[in-house]
Enzyme design. Structure first.
Site, PDB file in Angstrom:
ATOM      1  N   GLY A 186      -0.046   3.936  -8.750  1.00  0.00           N
ATOM      2  CA  GLY A 186      -1.358   3.091  -8.010  1.00  0.00           C
ATOM      3  C   GLY A 186      -2.073   2.684  -6.993  1.00  0.00           C
ATOM      4  O   GLY A 186      -2.452   3.465  -6.444  1.00  0.00           O
ATOM      5  N   PHE A 187      -1.996   1.359  -6.783  1.00  0.00           N
ATOM      6  CA  PHE A 187      -3.459   0.991  -5.539  1.00  0.00           C
ATOM      7  C   PHE A 187      -3.117   2.527  -4.203  1.00  0.00           C
ATOM      8  O   PHE A 187      -3.446   3.016  -3.624  1.00  0.00           O
ATOM      9  CB  PHE A 187      -3.245  -0.515  -5.272  1.00  0.00           C
ATOM     10  CG  PHE A 187      -4.449  -0.625  -4.356  1.00  0.00           C
ATOM     11  CD1 PHE A 187      -5.352   0.275  -3.974  1.00  0.00           C
ATOM     12  CD2 PHE A 187      -3.922  -1.655  -3.367  1.00  0.00           C
ATOM     13  CE1 PHE A 187      -6.593  -0.565  -3.409  1.00  0.00           C
ATOM     14  CE2 PHE A 187      -5.500  -1.610  -2.270  1.00  0.00           C
ATOM     15  CZ  PHE A 187      -6.065  -1.540  -1.978  1.00  0.00           C
ATOM     16  N   ILE A 188      -2.567   1.460  -3.763  1.00  0.00           N
ATOM     17  CA  ILE A 188      -2.242   2.170  -2.125  1.00  0.00           C
ATOM     18  C   ILE A 188      -1.811   3.854  -2.825  1.00  0.00           C
ATOM     19  O   ILE A 188      -1.879   4.511  -1.921  1.00  0.00           O
ATOM     20  CB  ILE A 188      -0.726   1.704  -1.461  1.00  0.00           C
ATOM     21  CG1 ILE A 188      -1.023   0.140  -1.268  1.00  0.00           C
ATOM     22  CG2 ILE A 188      -1.157   2.534  -0.274  1.00  0.00           C
ATOM     23  CD1 ILE A 188      -0.111  -0.444  -0.311  1.00  0.00           C
ATOM     24  N   GLU A 220       8.130  -3.428  -8.191  1.00  0.00           N
ATOM     25  CA  GLU A 220       7.821  -4.284  -9.175  1.00  0.00           C
ATOM     26  C   GLU A 220       6.818  -5.363  -7.960  1.00  0.00           C
ATOM     27  O   GLU A 220       8.121  -5.042  -6.181  1.00  0.00           O
ATOM     28  CB  GLU A 220       8.687  -4.681  -9.690  1.00  0.00           C
ATOM     29  CG  GLU A 220       9.356  -5.046 -10.440  1.00  0.00           C
ATOM     30  CD  GLU A 220       8.499  -4.375 -12.215  1.00  0.00           C
ATOM     31  OE1 GLU A 220       7.546  -4.947 -12.049  1.00  0.00           O
ATOM     32  OE2 GLU A 220       8.416  -3.611 -12.613  1.00  0.00           O
ATOM     33  N   TYR A 250      12.017 -10.928  -4.431  1.00  0.00           N
ATOM     34  CA  TYR A 250      10.614  -9.852  -3.652  1.00  0.00           C
ATOM     35  C   TYR A 250      10.479  -9.020  -2.171  1.00  0.00           C
ATOM     36  O   TYR A 250      11.339  -8.712  -1.801  1.00  0.00           O
ATOM     37  CB  TYR A 250       9.349  -9.616  -4.231  1.00  0.00           C
ATOM     38  CG  TYR A 250       8.085  -8.826  -3.829  1.00  0.00           C
ATOM     39  CD1 TYR A 250       7.956  -7.723  -4.158  1.00  0.00           C
ATOM     40  CD2 TYR A 250       7.007  -8.955  -2.213  1.00  0.00           C
ATOM     41  CE1 TYR A 250       7.263  -6.581  -3.374  1.00  0.00           C
ATOM     42  CE2 TYR A 250       6.148  -8.058  -1.525  1.00  0.00           C
ATOM     43  CZ  TYR A 250       6.727  -6.758  -2.756  1.00  0.00           C
ATOM     44  OH  TYR A 250       5.834  -5.730  -2.002  1.00  0.00           O
ATOM     45  N   LYS A 281      12.721  -6.302  -1.154  1.00  0.00           N
ATOM     46  CA  LYS A 281      12.525  -5.106   0.109  1.00  0.00           C
ATOM     47  C   LYS A 281      13.006  -4.629   1.542  1.00  0.00           C
ATOM     48  O   LYS A 281      13.138  -3.872   1.796  1.00  0.00           O
ATOM     49  CB  LYS A 281      10.339  -5.890   0.722  1.00  0.00           C
ATOM     50  CG  LYS A 281       9.276  -5.044  -0.123  1.00  0.00           C
ATOM     51  CD  LYS A 281       9.615  -4.162  -0.767  1.00  0.00           C
ATOM     52  CE  LYS A 281       8.990  -3.492  -2.488  1.00  0.00           C
ATOM     53  NZ  LYS A 281       8.274  -2.331  -2.139  1.00  0.00           N
TER      54      LYS A 281
END
Length: 377
Positions: A11-13, A86, A188, A192
């Protein structure tokens, strides 16, 4: 610790972290399911994120919802950076089961294995989020520090978008520190919060160091331009590149703390390497609030493409009004200071977008889904 597993490492990070760790001499393993929502339909050949780490890491195509994939990935590792999740506050409100299954149950599988099987894991770093705070921290002239609850439709229908608190006049926004009230306003955010608390609770009882990073809004080159559910800079960029109007929610004055990817990677590595990070939670941001209208105008200016910027008064139930990070703790314990200003970071981001193929604008699809569920007004 030289062998690092990054879940969601394509993924991005995760991919940016993997490349920086490799440069520093670490051996990196990545567990990722190459989700089409992020990587497109043919990620092995067309995903820039995956291709950036291909042949540089040990790659395992798998999912955190599979115990067997976890076992395969954990073997021989010294530390885990757990990014696989997600993401997207809006989508989480109507795909509740999926968000719980991946974010909470996936993390539970990991912790169950760490408690009940032999392994060499010494540290687990988990990606938490500013979304666990819900609305940010405010000062009331009458009451002192207050934490407003979720805004209601009856006010927002009248285009009154600012937060309110019973018994108080207008509130003053201040930075949210790690001791601030946790009251997420989305599924979400709840997942988290749950991930963070499970990791910090379980790891400490079995002699593993846990670290949680509450990332603010991360952006930069490499961010998925395909995903219409998260990443306001990439969403707006795809709209601009398609010549479509930008629909600004509320009055455009809602604000976030936008932190550049390089700063996020640097903070995360400090958490891996420094013992002072052990069993702690940290905000990662810039400590500066930037409103959405500033973001849209900055992008249009950088791209040199004139598209209508429409401040519509539309809103999404569950969205917060403001939040930016207080960085005192991470600065004091880890010596972290963000290096990239939003202006410089935005230029780096838009320069990169200009080198990419223009993606199909699927944002309206995400809005239609929210409308159908009664979450978009």
């Amino acid at each position: 610790m030289k062998k690092i597993l990054i879940t969601g490492g394509a993924g991005f990070i995760g991919s940016n972290l993997a490349l920086k760790l490799i440069d520093k001499g670490y051996q990196v393993t990545v567990l990722d399911n190459l989700s089409p929502q992020i990587h497109g339909e043919n990620p092995a050949e067309t995903s820039p994120l995956y291709l950036s780490i291909k042949d540089k890491v040990k790659f395992i195509l798998g999912t955190v919802t599979s115990e067997e994939d976890w076992k395969k990935a954990i073997e021989g590792q010294d530390a885990i950076v757990h990014y696989a999740a997600e993401t997207g506050t809006g989508q989480s409100m109507y795909e509740v089961k999926k968000y719980i299954e991946v974010n909470i149950n996936g993390t539970a599988l990991l912790l169950d294995l760490l408690v009940n099987t032999k392994h060499s894991i010494k540290k687990v770093v988990v990606a938490s989020s500013r979304s666990i705070y819900g609305e940010g921290k405010y000062i009331s002239q009458e009451l002192g520090v207050v934490y407003p609850t979720q805004r209601t439709a009856d006010y927002m229908d009248q285009e009154d978008f600012e937060v309110k608190y019973p018994g108080s006049s207008a509130l003053t926004l201040v930075g949210t520190d790690e001791t601030s009230k946790i009251h997420p306003s989305s599924v979400y955010g709840i997942t988290k919060q749950n991930q963070e608390q499970m990791v910090l609770t379980v790891c400490q009882t079995i002699g593993i160091s846990g670290v949680a990073f509450r990332y603010q809004n991360v952006y930069g080159p490499g961010q998925s331009l395909k995903n219409p559910y998260t990443g306001i800079l990439s969403i707006f960029s795809t709209q601009i590149k398609n010549g479509n109007k930008i629909n600004i929610f509320e009055d455009g004055k809602e604000s976030r703390d936008f932190v550049f990817i390089d700063d996020v990677v640097d903070a995360t590595i400090l958490g891996l390497e420094k013992e002072e990070a052990n069993n702690q939670v940290f905000n990662v941001g810039t400590g500066i609030a930037t409103n959405v209208l500033e973001v849209a105008n900055g992008l249009v200016k950088n791209y040199g493409v004139e598209v209508p910027i429409v401040v519509s008064g539309n809103y999404r139930l569950g969205d917060i009004r403001h939040n930016y990070a207080d960085l005192t703790k991470i600065n004091t314990l880890l010596g972290f200071e963000p290096k990239v200003t939003f202006e410089k970071g935005l230029k780096k981001f838009t320069d990169w977008v200009n080198t990419q193929e223009v993606q199909e604008d699927q944002y309206q699809k995400s809005i239609d889904e929210m409308k159908a569920k009664g979450l978009y007004k």
